[in-house]
Write an enzyme that holds these catalytic residues in place. Structure first.
Site, mmCIF file in Angstrom:
data_model
loop_
_atom_site.group_PDB
_atom_site.id
_atom_site.type_symbol
_atom_site.label_atom_id
_atom_site.label_comp_id
_atom_site.label_asym_id
_atom_site.label_seq_id
_atom_site.Cartn_x
_atom_site.Cartn_y
_atom_site.Cartn_z
ATOM 1 N N ASP A 136 -3.415 -15.551 -45.738
ATOM 2 C CA ASP A 136 -4.035 -16.874 -45.840
ATOM 3 C C ASP A 136 -5.563 -16.779 -45.884
ATOM 4 O O ASP A 136 -6.285 -17.412 -45.115
ATOM 5 C CB ASP A 136 -3.600 -17.757 -44.662
ATOM 6 C CG ASP A 136 -3.168 -19.156 -45.117
ATOM 7 O OD1 ASP A 136 -3.017 -19.354 -46.339
ATOM 8 O OD2 ASP A 136 -2.984 -20.023 -44.265
ATOM 9 N N HIS A 172 -1.409 -22.695 -41.366
ATOM 10 C CA HIS A 172 -2.371 -21.609 -41.206
ATOM 11 C C HIS A 172 -2.106 -20.783 -39.939
ATOM 12 O O HIS A 172 -2.234 -19.561 -39.937
ATOM 13 C CB HIS A 172 -3.780 -22.197 -41.169
ATOM 14 C CG HIS A 172 -4.875 -21.190 -41.385
ATOM 15 N ND1 HIS A 172 -4.856 -20.275 -42.429
ATOM 16 C CD2 HIS A 172 -6.042 -20.957 -40.710
ATOM 17 C CE1 HIS A 172 -5.953 -19.536 -42.378
ATOM 18 N NE2 HIS A 172 -6.691 -19.913 -41.347
ATOM 19 N N SER A 230 -7.211 -15.146 -42.638
ATOM 20 C CA SER A 230 -8.219 -16.188 -42.795
ATOM 21 C C SER A 230 -9.591 -15.568 -43.099
ATOM 22 O O SER A 230 -9.767 -14.918 -44.126
ATOM 23 C CB SER A 230 -8.240 -17.072 -41.547
ATOM 24 O OG SER A 230 -8.986 -18.257 -41.772
#
Length: 392
Positions: free
Chosen positions: A261, A316, A238
């Site tokens: 991600d 996620h 992330s």
């Protein structure tokens, strides 16, 4: 055919345990130690995962090492629900990581390659223990940072006064400030911390004495002549994924990046042409936007070795430890699981990363057997981004 991995992480009763992290599947047992260097917020704090020797009755560290992490962690897990902190502590506060705490380092005739790992927004150094210990079990040293840019759920440093701690709390977006400028400043600090982590290992390898402020039973000097500083990658999830991309710009010694991600928003457009090395983007199906994918494709268009794949049936949180530590109720509250089995998701993520790392760190392993994953070929994985949502 590719050699199947043994499924050592499953519960003894069969199936998947809801509230347990998996063991690594590689040939090495895994140890971990916390390392804090320096007495100011400009110092470093990381958890090191490494191949270790077996030790009878080895202690296993808590997954949430301090209650102070729970408040920001609740925000990471489910935005704005502050009441989640006591729930998190009650349900998974006693969970332990299946590694040997300060276990004896396993020396090897071949030095271990190094991965610097960067956590996501509102996370901290232990939240990716499953993927970090998996990679360590295959012969990597993995340094999972705890960033001090106010993006960790909480973190702390120890001033020179004996026994004192100063906490750095998680900071929400200040009202009235443009998010890009706030996050861009953070991502630059984070990438610089990744570079400083590499400098730490260079200091250790040069024989320099590096005191661990935490005074733990792990002697950093055992790493001397054991880490291959010519084979270093940077990795993150992330906010940590885009941190890894930026770290390639800041430090030539990083030979490649693995971005799980990645949240591409904080990176300024002027830097895309400056990314010199290949990146593996391993995306989840439910998180990415067309705008974010377009930014990744800007990088892949400039470097044919940069790859983008998507794991179907994943969300996620599927690339964090939450996917293993939430039963049906918590999974509904936190949205921590997709429809894909968490063990299968970890297999795809780690095998793709290992194949990519072998290719770009010039490793003499058997990880090339999973090269197809880098092209998005395989069960539950597709190249780039799917045109529409899958039925998984």
């Amino acid at each position: 055919d590719p050699m199947p991995l043994p499924r050592l992480g499953r519960g003894s009763m069969g199936g998947t345990q809801s509230l347990a992290l998996p063991l690594g599947n590689g040939p090495h047992q895994v140890g971990c130690a916390d390392v804090m260097v320096g007495h100011t917020r400009q110092g470093l704090f990381l958890r090191l995962f490494y191949p270790c020797l077996p030790r009878a009755g080895a202690e296993r560290p808590l997954w949430i090492p301090r209650y102070e992490y729970c408040g920001g962690l609740a925000d990471f897990a489910h935005r704005s629900r502050r009441w989640c902190a006591p729930l998190l502590n009650a349900t998974i506060g006693a969970c332990r990581v299946p590694v040997s705490w300060n276990g004896p380092f396993k020396s090897c005739s071949r030095r271990y390659p190094l991965i610097i790992f960067s956590h996501g927004l509102g996370a901290f150094r232990t939240l990716y223990s499953s993927v970090c210990s998996e990679l360590a079990s295959w012969g990597f040293a993995v340094a999972a940072l705890e960033h001090r840019d106010h993006s960790a759920s909480a973190t702390y440093f120890c001033p020179a006064e004996a026994g004192s701690e100063e906490w750095i709390p998680y900071q929400r977006m200040p009202q009235g400030q443009k998010e890009f400028y706030f996050r861009n400043k953070q991502v630059h600090q984070r990438a610089e911390e990744c570079v400083r982590a590499l400098r730490l290992f260079e200091d250790i390898d040069s024989g320099k004495s590096v005191p661990n402020v935490l005074h733990q039973d792990f002697d950093l000097s055992v790493l001397k002549d054991s880490i291959d500083l010519t084979k270093v990658a940077v990795m993150g999830h992330s906010f940590g994924g885009v941190t890894a991309v930026l770290a390639l710009v800041k430090e030539p010694s990083f030979r490649c990046a693995v971005a799980l991600d990645a949240w591409m928003f904080p990176l300024e457009n002027a830097l895309y042409p400056e990314v010199p090395k290949p990146v593996l983007f391993i995306n989840t199906e439910k998180f990415q936007t067309p705008e974010s994918i377009a930014k990744m494709k800007r990088l892949s268009s400039r470097n044919s070795q940069t790859k983008i794949i998507t794991i179907l049936g994943s969300v996620h949180q599927s690339q964090t430890d939450f996917t293993f530590l939430t039963g049906k109720l918590l999974s509904r509250i936190f949205g921590a699981r997709g429809t894909l089995d968490p063990y299968k998701g970890l297999d795809i993520t780690s095998r793709a990363a290992l194949a990519f790392l072998q290719r770009h760190l010039n490793l003499e392993e058997e990880f090339h057997q999973w090269d197809d994953l880098l092209e998005g070929i395989g069960d539950s994985v597709v190249p780039e981004a799917p045109f529409c949502r899958s039925n998984l």
